[in-house]
Design a protein around this motif. Sequence first.
Motif, PDB file in Angstrom:
ATOM      1  N   SER A 120       0.847  -1.186   0.000  1.00 45.97           N
ATOM      2  CA  SER A 120       0.000   0.000   0.000  1.00 45.97           C
ATOM      3  C   SER A 120       0.890   1.247   0.000  1.00 45.97           C
ATOM      4  N   VAL A 121       0.533   2.192  -0.868  1.00 48.38           N
ATOM      5  CA  VAL A 121       1.300   3.431  -0.993  1.00 48.38           C
ATOM      6  C   VAL A 121       0.295   4.585  -1.038  1.00 48.38           C
ATOM      7  N   ALA A 122       0.311   5.426  -0.008  1.00 48.26           N
ATOM      8  CA  ALA A 122      -0.668   6.518   0.084  1.00 48.26           C
ATOM      9  C   ALA A 122       0.048   7.857  -0.031  1.00 48.26           C
ATOM     10  N   ILE A 123      -0.428   8.676  -0.948  1.00 43.22           N
ATOM     11  CA  ILE A 123       0.257   9.931  -1.250  1.00 43.22           C
ATOM     12  C   ILE A 123      -0.658  11.110  -0.950  1.00 43.22           C
ATOM     13  N   MET A 124      -0.074  12.150  -0.338  1.00 46.06           N
ATOM     14  CA  MET A 124      -0.818  13.374  -0.101  1.00 46.06           C
ATOM     15  C   MET A 124      -0.010  14.543  -0.666  1.00 46.06           C
ATOM     16  N   VAL A 125      -0.717  15.468  -1.316  1.00 45.01           N
ATOM     17  CA  VAL A 125      -0.046  16.527  -2.061  1.00 45.01           C
ATOM     18  C   VAL A 125      -0.582  17.893  -1.640  1.00 45.01           C
ATOM     19  N   LYS A 126       0.330  18.835  -1.374  1.00 43.61           N
ATOM     20  CA  LYS A 126      -0.071  20.218  -1.114  1.00 43.61           C
ATOM     21  C   LYS A 126       0.560  21.116  -2.155  1.00 43.61           C
ATOM     22  N   ALA A 127      -0.238  21.953  -2.757  1.00 43.36           N
ATOM     23  CA  ALA A 127       0.253  22.932  -3.732  1.00 43.36           C
ATOM     24  C   ALA A 127       1.092  22.278  -4.839  1.00 43.36           C
ATOM     25  N   GLY A 128       0.523  21.256  -5.439  1.00 42.48           N
ATOM     26  CA  GLY A 128       1.200  20.585  -6.544  1.00 42.48           C
ATOM     27  C   GLY A 128       2.477  19.868  -6.123  1.00 42.48           C
ATOM     28  N   GLY A 129       2.638  19.674  -4.814  1.00 36.00           N
ATOM     29  CA  GLY A 129       3.846  19.036  -4.304  1.00 36.00           C
ATOM     30  C   GLY A 129       4.921  20.032  -3.915  1.00 36.00           C
TER      31      GLY A 129
ATOM     32  N   LYS B   3       4.594  22.639  -1.830  1.00 34.37           N
ATOM     33  CA  LYS B   3       4.556  22.829  -0.368  1.00 34.37           C
ATOM     34  C   LYS B   3       4.857  21.530   0.334  1.00 34.37           C
ATOM     35  N   MET B   4       4.230  20.467  -0.136  1.00 33.49           N
ATOM     36  CA  MET B   4       4.432  19.192   0.533  1.00 33.49           C
ATOM     37  C   MET B   4       4.071  18.004  -0.345  1.00 33.49           C
ATOM     38  N   LEU B   5       4.892  16.971  -0.228  1.00 34.36           N
ATOM     39  CA  LEU B   5       4.583  15.648  -0.779  1.00 34.36           C
ATOM     40  C   LEU B   5       4.742  14.693   0.392  1.00 34.36           C
ATOM     41  N   ARG B   6       3.705  13.918   0.657  1.00 35.77           N
ATOM     42  CA  ARG B   6       3.807  12.974   1.769  1.00 35.77           C
ATOM     43  C   ARG B   6       3.507  11.599   1.210  1.00 35.77           C
ATOM     44  N   ILE B   7       4.361  10.645   1.486  1.00 35.46           N
ATOM     45  CA  ILE B   7       4.170   9.319   0.914  1.00 35.46           C
ATOM     46  C   ILE B   7       4.369   8.271   2.005  1.00 35.46           C
ATOM     47  N   GLU B   8       3.319   7.521   2.220  1.00 34.12           N
ATOM     48  CA  GLU B   8       3.296   6.568   3.335  1.00 34.12           C
ATOM     49  C   GLU B   8       3.191   5.155   2.788  1.00 34.12           C
ATOM     50  N   ASP B   9       4.096   4.288   3.211  1.00 38.72           N
ATOM     51  CA  ASP B   9       4.018   2.907   2.734  1.00 38.72           C
ATOM     52  C   ASP B   9       4.011   1.923   3.889  1.00 38.72           C
ATOM     53  N   ASP B  10       3.736   0.671   3.571  1.00 38.94           N
ATOM     54  CA  ASP B  10       3.729  -0.370   4.596  1.00 38.94           C
ATOM     55  C   ASP B  10       4.836  -1.388   4.301  1.00 38.94           C
TER      56      ASP B  10
ATOM     57  N   PHE C 159      -2.694   1.897  -4.427  1.00 40.68           N
ATOM     58  CA  PHE C 159      -2.197   3.272  -4.485  1.00 40.68           C
ATOM     59  C   PHE C 159      -3.338   4.233  -4.196  1.00 40.68           C
ATOM     60  N   SER C 160      -3.027   5.302  -3.467  1.00 38.19           N
ATOM     61  CA  SER C 160      -4.009   6.373  -3.358  1.00 38.19           C
ATOM     62  C   SER C 160      -3.303   7.702  -3.425  1.00 38.19           C
ATOM     63  N   CYS C 161      -4.030   8.701  -3.886  1.00 38.48           N
ATOM     64  CA  CYS C 161      -3.455  10.034  -3.982  1.00 38.48           C
ATOM     65  C   CYS C 161      -4.551  11.048  -3.689  1.00 38.48           C
ATOM     66  N   ARG C 162      -4.243  11.984  -2.814  1.00 34.79           N
ATOM     67  CA  ARG C 162      -5.222  13.039  -2.541  1.00 34.79           C
ATOM     68  C   ARG C 162      -4.524  14.354  -2.251  1.00 34.79           C
TER      69      ARG C 162
ATOM     70  N   LEU D 139      -7.563   9.430  -6.570  1.00 37.92           N
ATOM     71  CA  LEU D 139      -7.234   8.149  -7.173  1.00 37.92           C
ATOM     72  C   LEU D 139      -7.106   7.142  -6.044  1.00 37.92           C
ATOM     73  N   ALA D 140      -7.710   5.981  -6.208  1.00 44.35           N
ATOM     74  CA  ALA D 140      -7.546   4.924  -5.218  1.00 44.35           C
ATOM     75  C   ALA D 140      -7.723   3.594  -5.925  1.00 44.35           C
ATOM     76  N   THR D 141      -6.710   2.766  -5.873  1.00 42.45           N
ATOM     77  CA  THR D 141      -6.837   1.449  -6.484  1.00 42.45           C
ATOM     78  C   THR D 141      -6.909   0.408  -5.369  1.00 42.45           C
ATOM     79  N   ALA D 142      -7.559  -0.707  -5.674  1.00 43.83           N
ATOM     80  CA  ALA D 142      -7.834  -1.709  -4.637  1.00 43.83           C
ATOM     81  C   ALA D 142      -6.583  -2.460  -4.209  1.00 43.83           C
ATOM     82  N   GLY D 143      -5.659  -2.610  -5.141  1.00 43.42           N
ATOM     83  CA  GLY D 143      -4.448  -3.342  -4.800  1.00 43.42           C
ATOM     84  C   GLY D 143      -4.636  -4.843  -4.884  1.00 43.42           C
ATOM     85  N   SER D 144      -5.758  -5.276  -5.404  1.00 47.48           N
ATOM     86  CA  SER D 144      -5.988  -6.714  -5.480  1.00 47.48           C
ATOM     87  C   SER D 144      -6.298  -7.153  -6.910  1.00 47.48           C
ATOM     88  N   SER D 145      -6.091  -6.241  -7.873  1.00 49.18           N
ATOM     89  CA  SER D 145      -6.419  -6.590  -9.249  1.00 49.18           C
ATOM     90  C   SER D 145      -5.394  -7.545  -9.821  1.00 49.18           C
TER      91      SER D 145
END
Length: 327
Positions: A34-43, A45-52, A179-182, A190-196
């Motif tokens: 799982s990879v979750a991404i958060m974006v501020k001001a087009g990246g 200001k901030m790009l945050r990427i969280e994985d397991d 993957f998710s991105c917000r 964008l959010a994919t299930a990760g099980s396809s």
Amino acid sequence: ESVINRIAAGEVVVRPANALKELIENCLDAGSRSVAIMVKAGGLKMLRIEDDGHGIRSEDLPILCERFTTSKLQKYEDLQGIGTFGFRGEALASISHVAQITVTTMTESSQVASMAQYSEGHLVGPVRPCAGTKGTTIVVENMFYNNPTRKQALKESLEHSKVLEVVQRYAIHHPSVAFSCRKASGAAELATAGSSPSAREVIGTIWGQGLAKELFPFEVKSEEPRFSCRGFASGPNYSSRSSTLILFINNRLVECAPLKRAVEAVYQPVLPRHQHPWVYLALDVDPQCIDVNVHPTKMEVQFLHEETISLRLQEALAGQLRSLGTS
Ligand code: ADP
Ligand code: MG
């Protein structure tokens, strides 16, 4: 020294999407599901990427953002691979010269997570214990704070779409990873299930079923020169005003203008004027054949046998399109 490093880093990390691509590849290398991404001001200001993924050992944190720090040189094949996509261990270092980085990470065997901050290749302050779960979260802030000219030249909305594009592409190439991105302020874009089991489903989730049902699978294997290629390509009933070629070579997202032109040429007689195809190709070539002068964070690649490989792909695509056209 720091000015030279900053200039060099600014040449390879030219926009937030370049940095994100490297960060995503690190998540995948760490075995993340799982990879979750958060974006501020087009990246910017901030790009945050969280994985397991498997995390980073706290004793490795002090030099994490120094040049050539890598945990990926264990195997002989990896050493050979050095000559292919540039040097190892340059991505985090480069990013730390154009932004501030905060890493929170925890390995399976650790009781607590660790947090560390970096700037200009170096650790800032101590590595601190903190609460967390297994995996790694990397926050990249104030990109190009030390390069106002660059920062001003970038438009947030365009940068955001480039960031999203990178996530979409990796999501397609890794259908079994969620993957998710917000945007920091909004719901998931964008959010994919990760099980396809297949890229087709993910393509449908991201681009819509209209495209997904017009796609045909694509596969080419060759011995001389040695390469293999698989993917999905749009048929004669799909067209778009802009052309899409999603290209992975040896699992890295790259661009290759001659190959893109070659693919477009196949569709030219098939599609109406000013209409373009959608093609996703995962190409695997001998790592030795990729241009050594291409820096890891640069997108455009050159590779040996490019013309022959392009021709073979053209033949295969054209054959498929013909059979679809007559059936
Ligand atoms: P490289 O990927 O070529 O080794 P990078 O600069 O991209 O170089 O990363 C440096 C090192 O940091 C990696 O080798 C890896 O050990 C560690 N690392 C970076 N991101 C992650 C992550 N998300 N999960 C686990 N380890 C990571
Ligand atoms: Mg990396």
